[in-house]
Design an enzyme around this catalytic site. Sequence first.
Site: not given
Length: 319
Positions: A115, A139, A143
């Site tokens: 991402s 988050y 990643k």
Amino acid sequence: MARILVTGGAGYIGSHCSRMLLERGDDVVVLDDLSTGHAESVACELVVGDIRDEVVVRKTLARGFDGVIHFAAKALVGESVSSPALYADVNVRGTELLARCAAGTGVRAFVFSSSCSIYGTPKTTPVDEDAPKAPESPYGESKWAAEQVLAGADVPSACLRYFNAAGAHPDGSLGESHDPETHLIPLALDAVMGRRPPLKLFGRDYPTPDGTCVRDYIHVQDLARAHLRALDMLLGGHPGGAWNLGTGRGTSVLELIHAVERVTGRAVPYEDAPRRTGDPAAVWARVDRAEHDLGWRAQHTAIDAVVEDAWRWAQARRF
Ligand code: UDP
């Protein structure tokens, strides 16, 4: 024909990618715990299981695959702030376990769903792959940590850094279906249809041309195609790497609202709201590396065409 395991293949991007693999004749198995995905979106064998369950992972991989495409993940920025340990467990430990188990089974390609959130607020735009990694949420951190795990794994990997996934399958059979929904396009379409209250426009005082945030909306079919390119390249012996997947163009929230109005022929009910915590002002991708290495570039570059597919899905969705 290759045998491909798709984790998270019941989710938004994973279901489009699985469908594309099936359409070209690959043999596909989906592994998904259905915590956020939809069984209705899977058109091949579905193994219902958690990527952190080593028994299930080993048993599934033992059936023999050429490649793994790994979408299964937790993907809500807000939830990651309140439950960071869950994000580390699923997104980092789960990826490590999957790659470790895959490496011993003859898997020759591992494609990972990463991402642009790993860049945080970029100092310059467009953002390229070598930009500093400064994730601003658990988050994004998960990643980036998973990418680093894969860099040291015993299987060649392609980390694909998505910008804003958008759109739907052009035939209207697959699309975005999140609960809770947090993304701009489905929320704007739902507001148009009266399924939700007016859209909240998060901030008009950003340092952008119209004061609203700018993002790079990349069609989900373009994303799916890039996964196939990366997979084939790894299967062909490429050592792997990381690539941005975007259109290379930014669209502001207001421009997006106007696109929704053009496509639907209706006004988008919206109201101004304060900035959402953690939203960078402007993020769009530099995509030269994907063009050069993967021979891939976005085809759905007009924002109205992206919204048209999302609108078709929003009106007729089955799940
Ligand atoms: N946005 C908004 N209202 C919403 C949801 C999103 O104004 O209800 C804005 C958000 O501030 C961001 C853009 O739309 O600038 C895209 O947000 P989304 O959550 O779709 O993706 P993100 O860029 O956060 O991954």
